[in-house]
Structures are given as C-alpha cells and as structure tokens.
Design a protein around this motif. Structure first.
Motif, PDB file in Angstrom:
ATOM      1  N   UNK A 112       0.429   4.364  12.960  1.00 51.13           N
ATOM      2  CA  UNK A 112       0.630   5.540  13.818  1.00 51.13           C
ATOM      3  C   UNK A 112      -0.377   5.632  14.948  1.00 51.13           C
ATOM      4  N   UNK A 113      -1.375   4.746  14.960  1.00 55.18           N
ATOM      5  CA  UNK A 113      -2.369   4.704  16.031  1.00 55.18           C
ATOM      6  C   UNK A 113      -2.471   3.274  16.533  1.00 55.18           C
ATOM      7  N   UNK A 124       1.503   0.218   8.021  1.00 55.29           N
ATOM      8  CA  UNK A 124       1.016   1.577   8.201  1.00 55.29           C
ATOM      9  C   UNK A 124      -0.389   1.758   7.638  1.00 55.29           C
ATOM     10  N   UNK A 125      -1.098   2.731   8.192  1.00 56.95           N
ATOM     11  CA  UNK A 125      -2.444   3.021   7.756  1.00 56.95           C
ATOM     12  C   UNK A 125      -2.480   4.110   6.704  1.00 56.95           C
ATOM     13  N   UNK A 126      -3.689   4.344   6.173  1.00 54.11           N
ATOM     14  CA  UNK A 126      -3.878   5.345   5.140  1.00 54.11           C
ATOM     15  C   UNK A 126      -4.543   6.600   5.666  1.00 54.11           C
ATOM     16  N   UNK A 127      -5.594   7.031   4.975  1.00 52.09           N
ATOM     17  CA  UNK A 127      -6.292   8.251   5.345  1.00 52.09           C
ATOM     18  C   UNK A 127      -7.493   7.921   6.228  1.00 52.09           C
ATOM     19  N   UNK A 128      -8.455   8.784   6.260  1.00 52.51           N
ATOM     20  CA  UNK A 128      -9.541   8.700   7.232  1.00 52.51           C
ATOM     21  C   UNK A 128     -10.191   7.323   7.284  1.00 52.51           C
ATOM     22  N   UNK A 129     -10.356   6.835   8.525  1.00 50.00           N
ATOM     23  CA  UNK A 129     -11.006   5.552   8.813  1.00 50.00           C
ATOM     24  C   UNK A 129     -10.311   4.374   8.164  1.00 50.00           C
ATOM     25  N   UNK A 139       2.273  13.729  10.187  1.00 47.53           N
ATOM     26  CA  UNK A 139       2.648  12.459   9.566  1.00 47.53           C
ATOM     27  C   UNK A 139       1.424  11.674   9.109  1.00 47.53           C
ATOM     28  N   UNK A 140       0.330  11.691   9.885  1.00 50.95           N
ATOM     29  CA  UNK A 140      -0.817  10.854   9.565  1.00 50.95           C
ATOM     30  C   UNK A 140      -1.362  11.148   8.175  1.00 50.95           C
ATOM     31  N   UNK A 141      -1.617  12.407   7.876  1.00 50.79           N
ATOM     32  CA  UNK A 141      -2.177  12.760   6.579  1.00 50.79           C
ATOM     33  C   UNK A 141      -1.126  12.686   5.476  1.00 50.79           C
ATOM     34  N   UNK A 159       1.661  10.827   5.221  1.00 51.52           N
ATOM     35  CA  UNK A 159       2.027   9.466   4.842  1.00 51.52           C
ATOM     36  C   UNK A 159       0.835   8.710   4.268  1.00 51.52           C
ATOM     37  N   UNK A 160      -0.359   8.998   4.787  1.00 50.61           N
ATOM     38  CA  UNK A 160      -1.544   8.365   4.229  1.00 50.61           C
ATOM     39  C   UNK A 160      -1.731   8.704   2.763  1.00 50.61           C
ATOM     40  N   UNK A 161      -1.545   9.986   2.427  1.00 47.32           N
ATOM     41  CA  UNK A 161      -1.660  10.404   1.034  1.00 47.32           C
ATOM     42  C   UNK A 161      -0.564   9.764   0.178  1.00 47.32           C
ATOM     43  N   UNK A 162       0.651   9.742   0.710  1.00 44.18           N
ATOM     44  CA  UNK A 162       1.769   9.145  -0.023  1.00 44.18           C
ATOM     45  C   UNK A 162       1.550   7.649  -0.240  1.00 44.18           C
ATOM     46  N   UNK A 163       0.994   6.965   0.762  1.00 41.84           N
ATOM     47  CA  UNK A 163       0.744   5.531   0.646  1.00 41.84           C
ATOM     48  C   UNK A 163      -0.249   5.239  -0.473  1.00 41.84           C
ATOM     49  N   UNK A 164      -1.316   6.008  -0.562  1.00 38.33           N
ATOM     50  CA  UNK A 164      -2.309   5.768  -1.607  1.00 38.33           C
ATOM     51  C   UNK A 164      -1.697   5.951  -3.000  1.00 38.33           C
ATOM     52  N   UNK A 165      -0.874   6.976  -3.160  1.00 39.35           N
ATOM     53  CA  UNK A 165      -0.219   7.184  -4.455  1.00 39.35           C
ATOM     54  C   UNK A 165       0.744   6.044  -4.772  1.00 39.35           C
ATOM     55  N   UNK A 166       1.439   5.541  -3.756  1.00 41.88           N
ATOM     56  CA  UNK A 166       2.383   4.439  -3.951  1.00 41.88           C
ATOM     57  C   UNK A 166       1.645   3.173  -4.377  1.00 41.88           C
TER      58      UNK A 166
END
Length: 716
Positions: free
Chosen positions: A262-263, A235-240, A521-523, A525-532
C-alpha cells in the motif's frame, strides 16, 4: 576436519598468517584432526595450520568470529547459529567440498530471553554453493552482508518459512549476490530488507531476485538484474513492516517490479525490459525514473504521483479506480521510423491507456498553482485515451505543440497559455550510461515538522473547498471538484512521505497521528496478515467480522473466508499448510484468483512467499464482469439507454424536460471512433449504429454545460 563442533563461549577464531586455535579441546589438540570437539576457551598460536579446512556440522551459541580462511563443507553439512549466537566472517570463504552443495547457515529465531541468531559477512568474505546460503525459518536478529559476496546458492537468503510471525533485518551493503539459472536471491516473510551502497543482485536467467511479504523493502544506489522477477513485493504488515522504496537504482528483468504493497516510492531509477506493475489500493510516488517498459497501475484508488519520468518507447496503463492519480512533467519518447533499443514503440502510439479505467482524476495538471501538466512527447505525437465514467483533462501548454497530445474517448484537452515552470525534464537517469555504483547519492533528510505543517494547511484548504462546493453554482462546481481532488492528492503524498519514514526514531504520538490520516486499509490488513501468517484463523475471522466493509471489500473478504475455511479443514485432516500437494494448492489458487481485492491479497502473498505461486490479475480486464455494463433502462445524463431486441439502433429515451444539445460518440475497444452525432433530446431517438457484435463505449456530452458521461454497451 572439524566435525559436530559447539562454540559455547564468546571467542574469536582467526585464520591468517598467524593461526589461532582454542586451547582446551574435549578430544585432542591436533589441528589436523578435530573431530567431535567442543571449543571452550583459550587461544593457541598455530603457525603451520592448513590454509583450507574441511568442516562438518557446527553449532555456534556465542559471539564468534572467523577470519582469513577457506572452509569447505560436504553435502548436507551446515552451520547452526542458535538464538544466543552470532558469527562474523572476515575475509573468509564458506563453500562446498565436492561437486554437490552443502546445506548452508541456519539461524535460530529469537526467544523470550535471546534476540535470535546473527550472521555478519564482511571484508571480502564469501558464502558459495549452498542449498540455502543463509536460512532463518523462524526469524533472526540480523543478517548483514558488507563488502562481500554470495555466489551460486540455490537460495542466497531466506527468512521466515514457518507458520510463526517472524522478525529480523537483512542488510546488504556494497555486496554482490550472484545467482545461477533457476536460483533465487532473497526471500523474506517478516524481515525488513535494505539493499544499498553499490550492492548488486545479478542473475543469469535466474528465477527471482527479491520476494517479500509483511516487511519493508528498501533499495538504494544498487543494481538488480538478470532475474525473471527482479522485485516481487507482496503486501506489508503493521508499523515499520510495509512499503517498497527504491532510489537511484537499476532494475532490469522480464518483470522488473511487481508491487502489491500500500506504500510505494520509486525515484531516480532506471527500470527496463518489462512492465512495472502496481496492483491494489496504494499511495505511490513515481518520480524522475526512466521506464524502458510500461508502467501499469491497477485500482490505485489513493494518491499516485507520476512526475518527471521519461518513458522510452513505453506508456502508462490505468485500470479501474485511478481517482487520485496525477501525472505531470513526464516525457514520452517514441520514434516509429527507428528502434535504437531494438524494441518497437507500442502499435497504438499511446502515452496513456485508460481503456480499462473506471474513474480517473478530473484533471492532470498542477491545479493549485494553475499550471499546465507539462507532459510532453518527443519525435512522434502520441495519444492519451480513457474509457472511465468521467472526463479527464490533460492541461496542456498550447504554444508548445509537443505538449499537445491526441485525445480519445474521455480524455480531453484544456488549453493553458502559461507553461509549467516547475518541470525540469532532466532529473531521470540516462538510458545509456546509468551506473548507480559509480555515483551513490542520498535522499533528502525527512523533515517531520515541515511535512506535518504541510498536511495541516492542506486539510484546512480542503475543508474550505468542501464548504464552497456545498453552495456552488453548476458553473463553479467542476473547478472546485478539480481543486478538491488536487488537495486530496497532495495530502496523500504527505502521508506517504511520513509513513516511508516510520522507523524506530518516530515517536508513537507522531506515528498514531499519521496512521490516523492514512487509509484504514493499512492497519486493518496489516493486522489480518499477521493473524493469517500465524494460522490464527478463528481470531482472524472474528477480527474481520468486527469490521464494517463496503460491498466490494466485503465480497472480497467473503472469498478469503472461503479459503480460510478450507485451510481450517485441511489442518483438521492433519495437513501441513506449508507442505501441501499440487491438488491442494490448486484449490487455494482458485480462491486467490476469484477476486483481486485488498484482502484476498493476503492469500496471494502467502502463496507467493511460501510456494512461489504468483496470482496476478489479467493484463486486460473483461469489461462484462469487472466494469459496469448497461443492459437496460440505465439512467445516463438525463436519459435512459434502452435495449432493443432485433434492432439496429441505440435507443435513447428522455427522462427530463431539458432540451439541451448533446454530442453522442461511440468508440470500439481500440479507441477508434465509430459514431459521432449531435442530437437534441426532447423525447426519444433511435440512432442506427451498424455495429458488429462486441463491446463499445458510448459517451454523451451536454454541449451547454460541458458535463459528460459514458457507458459500456454490448451489441449482441
């Protein structure tokens, strides 16, 4: 011959027919004995320096260039590039000095005052026989491999292997990474990867080509082959820092592509030898590819476009939610009398297998243009089948019998007498002579203004249709629902196109606009991934608890919470989460495989990138646990399905006064029709089935309204 050296000022070190060296050395000026030297300033012409030198540990803290030389390193020796340093190799080889591998190049990550270490490998340079060719555990500024090679490194490039959120860029241009058996090409956690312009990652029964998490992965005009797993995109993170984008490339391996991001956009590529897998909620565009292996979409939910592809002895697998998946202008080639490629066609003669689908788009066609789907078969007539809860119609062009498939279960045909004039059927690469390195081509330039206007027009059209639906008659409802789905599908493709191009040149205003049009979901999960990744588990729990999830996502989040609690306890016990025992990893793997939702995907991605543990959903879904099973008194199209003990009949009980005529069909899980009856349901009816123990699909169709529905029944 150079031991424990520190490059402390910006200097250029050239090795060529004219050899240059630094003038002031801490210990001596002997070119053949430069132990424990600090290179500071000055250049001296060494006309008779050796053509190959034996090195030791080197630290580089300033911009430094080495040219036209072969440098060898003993086992364990390394080059360290600090956060302020950079190293450029020009026609230079770094390799081992004996039989054992040297350590490799280590890049230090960025700091508050420096961008992080950089390595630029160019003009015929090579990095060979290292444990980690290039390693940046805390991120880096950049890794650039241009017109060069990396050979026989245990891992060629690895970025991000700590509990810190890292950044960086990996750029591979017209270069080759060769991997021996059980070796790895590229692993990245946080650094974006671009592989382009005639580049090749070539494995010899190698483990992994590219695996990445929390980043954008772009591959164009390149080849990745010979790996057990060619591309594993978590899975990807946040912008770019998200998305898998492949253009005009050859991907060949046992598992050519596995995507959880997701993309996803895959175009004009040749994908062979194994199953291409796309797992989880995503927007996707699969355009003009040649698949010599199946395409498996699981729980896509959002817009998926499958257009102009050529399926060579392969088919599409649809699982769970495929509500906005559309397939047009595709060709299936399957000859059961011969097997030129050495692989037989699938035994069920399938073009599409939706046996494990729960919901599908109502129609496959270009409904807004009122055109047929344009899907067609060659040589052998193939079957489309679906066990979803709704009917799906393949809108075929009836005069062309190659566009008429066999249809089973919830798949049906809709006859059109106007061909799809938008189909080309010749955009996909050839299986015989595809070679992206000989004919590099570019994608069209993105037009932000046109794409935005297209989305606005579609949105207005969607709102108009929603108003019409609210006042529609039963006869009008189905066609309006089909139109609504088609509009939503195209809106999703517009968002995918925009976010594919969400680089630094997109303004923050435009980015905010497009992300507001995307699935939340994109934002989230991206935010959750960075915290994880940062192991900020308390903040992560607080963040996820602040979101109102649907019941499915909440159940998945609860399992992630269980894993997080385990990890918190493990850290309290003094365990390093990046150095866990097999027993510990088994615990985390059990959490990761307890649910295959969108948030436990964070844990699965973390396991894949740090431990190369891959937890994928099963290829066949257990209907009893993952799809609705109707055990008793379930409402279904005006009647109840009532279980009967010790009975040999399917008992239907009317719950309406409707005297409609119905068609009842029962299929086994191989798609074979076991029962077909016409009934008039006034009160109740018992239909003897004579079926053995197992799971079956029951389908009821109202012949007056053409409305149908289905259920799963278990015969015990």
């Amino acid at each position: 011959m150079y031991s424990n050296q520190i490059f402390s000022r910006p200097e250029i070190l050239f090795f060529s027919n004219q050899y240059y060296w630094f003038d002031e050395l801490t210990h001596n000026n002997n070119a053949n004995s430069m132990s424990n030297s600090v290179l500071t300033k000055g250049i001296k012409n060494l006309e008779k320096a050796p053509t190959a030198c034996s090195m030791a540990n080197i630290t580089i803290s300033t911009p430094t260039t080495w040219a036209n030389q072969t440098l060898t390193f003993a086992p364990g020796e390394r080059i360290t590039i600090t956060s302020t340093g950079s190293l450029t190799l020009i026609n230079t080889t770094l390799t081992k000095s004996g039989s054992a591998k040297w350590h490799g190049i280590v890049l230090e990550g960025p700091s508050s005052s420096s961008p992080g270490g950089s390595i630029i490998v160019t003009t015929g340079s090579k990095i060979d026989h290292a444990q980690n060719g290039i390693h940046a555990p805390n991120g880096c500024n950049q890794v650039r491999l241009m017109n060069s090679e990396m050979n026989s490194n245990s891992t060629a490039i690895a970025i991000g292997s700590t509990s810190n959120l890292v950044k960086g860029n990996i750029f591979i241009f017209n270069s080759v990474i060769n991997s021996d058996p059980n070796q790895v090409g590229i692993i990245s956690n946080g650094a974006n990867i671009t592989v382009t312009n005639k580049s090749k990652l070539i494995g010899i029964v190698s483990t992994l080509g590219i695996s990445s998490l929390n980043n954008k992965l772009t591959i164009s005009n390149s080849i990745i082959k010979g790996y057990k797993k060619c591309i594993n995109k978590e899975i990807g993170g946040l912008r770019n820092n998200r998305g898998l984008f492949i253009f005009h490339s050859l991907i060949s391996g046992i598992e050519p592509i596995t995507n959880m991001d997701a993309l996803v956009d895959v175009k004009q590529s040749l994908i062979i030898n194994g199953i291409t897998r796309n797992f989880g909620v995503s927007k996707g565009n699969w355009h003009a590819n040649t698949f010599a292996g199946d395409l498996w979409l699981r729980n896509s939910t959002l817009s998926q476009s499958i257009v102009e592809n050529y399926f060579n002895k392969s088919y599409i697998i649809l699982q769970t939610n495929q509500k906005l998946t559309n397939a047009t202008c595709n060709t299936w080639y399957c000859s059961f009398g011969s097997s030129e490629s050495g692989q037989p066609c699938n035994p069920n003669k399938l073009a599409v297998d939706g046996l494990s689908a729960t919901i599908t788009k109502l129609s496959w066609g270009q409904d807004l243009e009122e055109l047929a789907s344009g899907n067609k078969w060659l040589i052998e007539k193939l079957t489309m089948r679906s066990a979803a809860s709704n009917e799906i119609k393949n809108v075929h062009y009836l005069p062309d019998q190659n566009q008429v498939f066999n249809y089973q279960m919830q798949f049906e045909a809709k006859d059109y007498f106007h061909p799809n004039t938008l189909c080309n059927y010749n955009l996909h690469p050839s299986l015989e002579d595809f070679e992206p390195t000989l004919n590099s081509i570019d994608e069209p330039v993105y037009d932000e203004i046109a794409n935005n206007q297209n989305w606005i027009s579609l949105h207005q059209e969607m709102e108009d249709v929603i108003i019409l639906i609210s006042n529609a008659s039963p006869e009008e409802l189905l066609s309006l629902q089909i139109k609504l789905e088609s509009i939503q599908h195209l809106m999703g493709q517009s968002v995918l196109l925009a976010l594919k191009n969400e680089d630094e040149t997109m303004s923050q205003t435009n980015y905010n606009l497009w992300i507001s049009r995307a699935d939340p979901l994109l934002e989230r999960r991206g935010q959750a991934l960075e915290l994880f990744i940062n192991e900020s588990f308390v903040d992560l729990t607080t963040y996820l608890n602040s979101i109102s999830f649907n019941s499915v996502d909440q159940a998945d989040v609860n399992i992630l919470f269980n894993a997080i609690n385990w990890m918190i306890e493990a850290k309290a016990d003094g365990k390093n989460l990046l150095n866990l025992t097999l027993s510990d990893l088994e615990n985390l793997t059990n959490f990761a495989s307890s649910s295959f939702g969108e948030y436990t995907a964070i844990l699965r991605g973390w396991l894949a990138i740090n431990y190369q543990i891959y937890v994928y959903p099963p290829e066949s879904i257990n209907l009893e646990t993952e799809k609705e099973i109707y055990y008793s008194e379930t409402s279904l199209l005006g009647f109840e399905l009532v279980s009967q003990n010790n009975s040999n009949c399917i008992f239907l009980k009317s719950i309406t006064s409707n005297n409609s005529n119905y068609k009842l069909e029962v299929y086994d899980l191989n798609g074979s029709e076991r029962i077909s009856k016409h009934i008039t349901l006034k009160n109740s009816v018992c239909i003897e089935h004579g079926l053995s123990t197992g799971i079956y699909i029951l389908r009821i169709k109202d012949l007056n309204t053409s409305v149908s529905n289905s259920a799963k029944i278990i015969i015990k």
